[in-house]
Structure formats: C-alpha cells, structure tokens
Design a protein around this motif. Sequence first.
Motif, short mmCIF file in Angstrom:
data_model
loop_
_atom_site.label_atom_id
_atom_site.label_comp_id
_atom_site.label_asym_id
_atom_site.label_seq_id
_atom_site.Cartn_x
_atom_site.Cartn_y
_atom_site.Cartn_z
N ASN A 30 -13.86 3.37 0.69
CA ASN A 30 -13.85 1.85 0.81
C ASN A 30 -14.33 1.33 2.01
N ASP A 31 -14.97 0.13 1.84
CA ASP A 31 -15.12 -0.63 3.21
C ASP A 31 -14.13 -1.35 3.75
N ASP A 32 -12.91 -1.32 2.94
CA ASP A 32 -11.84 -1.83 3.66
C ASP A 32 -10.77 -0.95 4.19
N PRO A 33 -10.56 -1.10 5.80
CA PRO A 33 -9.68 0.10 6.22
C PRO A 33 -8.32 -0.10 5.84
N GLU A 34 -7.72 1.09 5.59
CA GLU A 34 -6.34 1.24 5.20
C GLU A 34 -5.27 0.16 6.05
N TRP A 35 -4.48 -0.52 5.48
CA TRP A 35 -3.88 -1.37 6.02
C TRP A 35 -2.86 -1.00 7.34
N VAL A 36 -2.58 0.62 7.03
CA VAL A 36 -1.78 0.97 8.19
C VAL A 36 -2.59 0.94 9.61
N LEU A 37 -3.68 0.97 9.80
CA LEU A 37 -4.58 0.85 11.16
C LEU A 37 -4.12 -0.23 11.87
N THR A 38 -3.42 -1.17 11.07
CA THR A 38 -2.99 -2.40 12.13
C THR A 38 -1.81 -1.98 12.98
N MET A 83 -13.63 3.58 11.85
CA MET A 83 -14.12 3.31 13.38
C MET A 83 -14.93 1.92 13.60
N ASN A 84 -15.62 1.62 12.25
CA ASN A 84 -16.28 0.36 12.46
C ASN A 84 -15.47 -0.85 12.69
N THR A 85 -14.10 -0.84 12.24
CA THR A 85 -13.28 -1.88 12.36
C THR A 85 -12.59 -1.79 13.78
N LEU A 86 -12.38 -0.57 14.43
CA LEU A 86 -11.82 -0.42 15.64
C LEU A 86 -13.20 -0.95 16.76
N ALA A 87 -14.40 -0.57 16.45
CA ALA A 87 -15.38 -0.87 17.25
C ALA A 87 -15.60 -2.38 17.42
N SER A 88 -15.23 -3.38 16.69
CA SER A 88 -15.35 -4.81 16.66
C SER A 88 -14.37 -5.28 17.80
N GLU A 89 -13.30 -4.53 18.00
CA GLU A 89 -12.37 -5.05 19.03
C GLU A 89 -12.07 -4.49 20.15
N PHE A 90 -12.38 -3.10 20.18
CA PHE A 90 -12.06 -2.11 21.33
C PHE A 90 -13.23 -0.98 21.70
N ASP A 91 -12.94 -0.84 22.80
CA ASP A 91 -13.95 0.38 23.38
C ASP A 91 -13.77 1.49 22.77
N THR A 92 -14.45 1.88 21.82
CA THR A 92 -14.48 3.01 20.72
C THR A 92 -14.95 4.32 20.90
N VAL A 93 -14.59 5.38 20.80
CA VAL A 93 -15.29 6.83 20.71
C VAL A 93 -14.89 7.36 19.49
N GLY A 94 -15.95 7.83 18.99
CA GLY A 94 -15.88 8.43 17.68
C GLY A 94 -16.09 10.06 17.88
N LEU A 95 -15.01 10.92 17.45
CA LEU A 95 -15.40 12.24 17.54
C LEU A 95 -15.45 12.80 16.34
N ASP A 96 -16.35 13.81 15.90
CA ASP A 96 -16.39 14.59 14.64
C ASP A 96 -17.07 15.96 14.83
N GLU A 98 6.74 5.77 10.27
CA GLU A 98 6.29 6.56 9.34
C GLU A 98 5.66 5.54 8.10
N PHE A 99 4.70 5.89 7.46
CA PHE A 99 4.06 5.06 6.39
C PHE A 99 3.20 6.11 5.38
N VAL A 100 3.47 5.59 4.21
CA VAL A 100 2.66 6.45 3.13
C VAL A 100 1.73 5.52 2.50
N VAL A 101 0.51 6.00 2.69
CA VAL A 101 -0.94 5.47 2.03
C VAL A 101 -1.37 6.12 0.89
N ASP A 102 -1.93 5.39 -0.05
CA ASP A 102 -2.64 5.75 -1.29
C ASP A 102 -4.02 5.70 -0.98
N ASP A 103 -4.64 6.79 -0.72
CA ASP A 103 -5.98 6.74 -0.30
C ASP A 103 -6.73 6.56 -1.59
N GLU A 104 -8.17 5.86 -1.36
CA GLU A 104 -8.96 5.47 -2.65
C GLU A 104 -9.46 6.65 -3.45
#
Length: 204
Positions: free
Chosen positions: A24-32, A56-69, A183-189
């Motif tokens: 989904n284009d919307d990040p899980e609410w738990v990221l906040t 990562m695209n959400t993080l990069a809009s606000e923070f100095d972000t590094v993505g690792l994979d 601790e949070f429970v998330v339903d992934d799309e």
Amino acid sequence: MTEQRRTVRDGYDSLAEEYFDRRNDDPEWVLTELTDRLDPRDRVLDAGCGQGVPVMNTLASEFDTVGLDFSASQLRLARTNVRGATLVQGDMTALPFVRDSFDGICAFYSLIHIPVDEHEQVISEFARVLSPRGYLLATVGGDAWEGSNPDWLDTGVEMQWSFPSIEETYEMLDRVGFEVVGEFVVDDEIGSEFPFVLAQYDPS
C-alpha cells in the motif's frame, strides 16, 4: 549465509515487482510511534527497506534516512521509488555502519525472516549502531513459529519466516540493553497480523 536466508533473499529478488504491486502507498500507522519520538533531521535506518514504499519514502521526507536490504532487486526499485535516502546492500547480522550511527531504526517485516538463532545477533547489531536513548521499532512474532510457503502471494516463489515467541524477544531485547516502551498489533494489507515492539536503547 544460511540456506533459509538465501531462500528469503532469492525470493524477494524474484518477486520484487509483484511485492511492490501488493504494498500500500500508505505507511502503517505504527510508524508514527517511532517518528513522533525523533527530531527533524535525525538519522534513521530502515533495516530491510525493500522497495522503499511505504516506509522509507515516508521517513526520507522528514529524516536523514538510510535504507538497507540484501535483495539487489528490491534496492533497484527503491532507487526509483525514494528520493533523498541513502541505499545500502547489506546484512542485518553484520550492519555495515559504525557505532552510534543512528537515532532511530525501523525493521518492518524483516527481522521475522532471520533464523531464530540469529535474532539476538541482529538485535545486538541494532544496539551497536544506535545512539544511546535511540529507538527501535520492529515487527516481531507473537507465538514462536518457523515455516515456509512454497507459493507465496501466488507467485510460485518460496518464502520463509522464523521467529521466537514475543516473550523470548523481550528477553533478548533486555539482555542487549533495550527497554520495551510499547507493543502494537498491525493488520498488514498482504493479509498478515503481526505485533510490533517499540524499544529504547539504554546502555547504562
């Protein structure tokens, strides 16, 4: 690299485009829960960033972000999908960063692919590269489980998962120097339900 981790890497390489289409284009609410505790321009690691959307695209809009994979195909998509982030191919069991490199780390649906006997090593690596009082937000398992799906997302591609119980994860975090603060429970799309833990690193 273990056979399980090779299967995971090759699986994400093979279904990179399909996985991107399912996200989904919307990040899980738990990221906040992580981002609300960070200051603007703090440095954040997205560990297991995949194709870069939606986290990562959400993080990069606000923070100095590094993505690792460790999937080259996923990172290839991330380079197209995310502007303003540094992308690194690497392994969570041996992060290619110096000590105290980050103020926050998120690991969405990535730690759960690591073999159980390497989970504490990964958590120790997270602690090593986090600054004191930094935060970790990670998807973990509820009940202990190891298994595979030979036809994940109806793609004909095998995927594997491996995680201890959440109680065991809490014990690992405590041994390494983390204090769980949420601790949070998330339903992934994609159709899964997983707990997330938010923990603060305190080496004192």
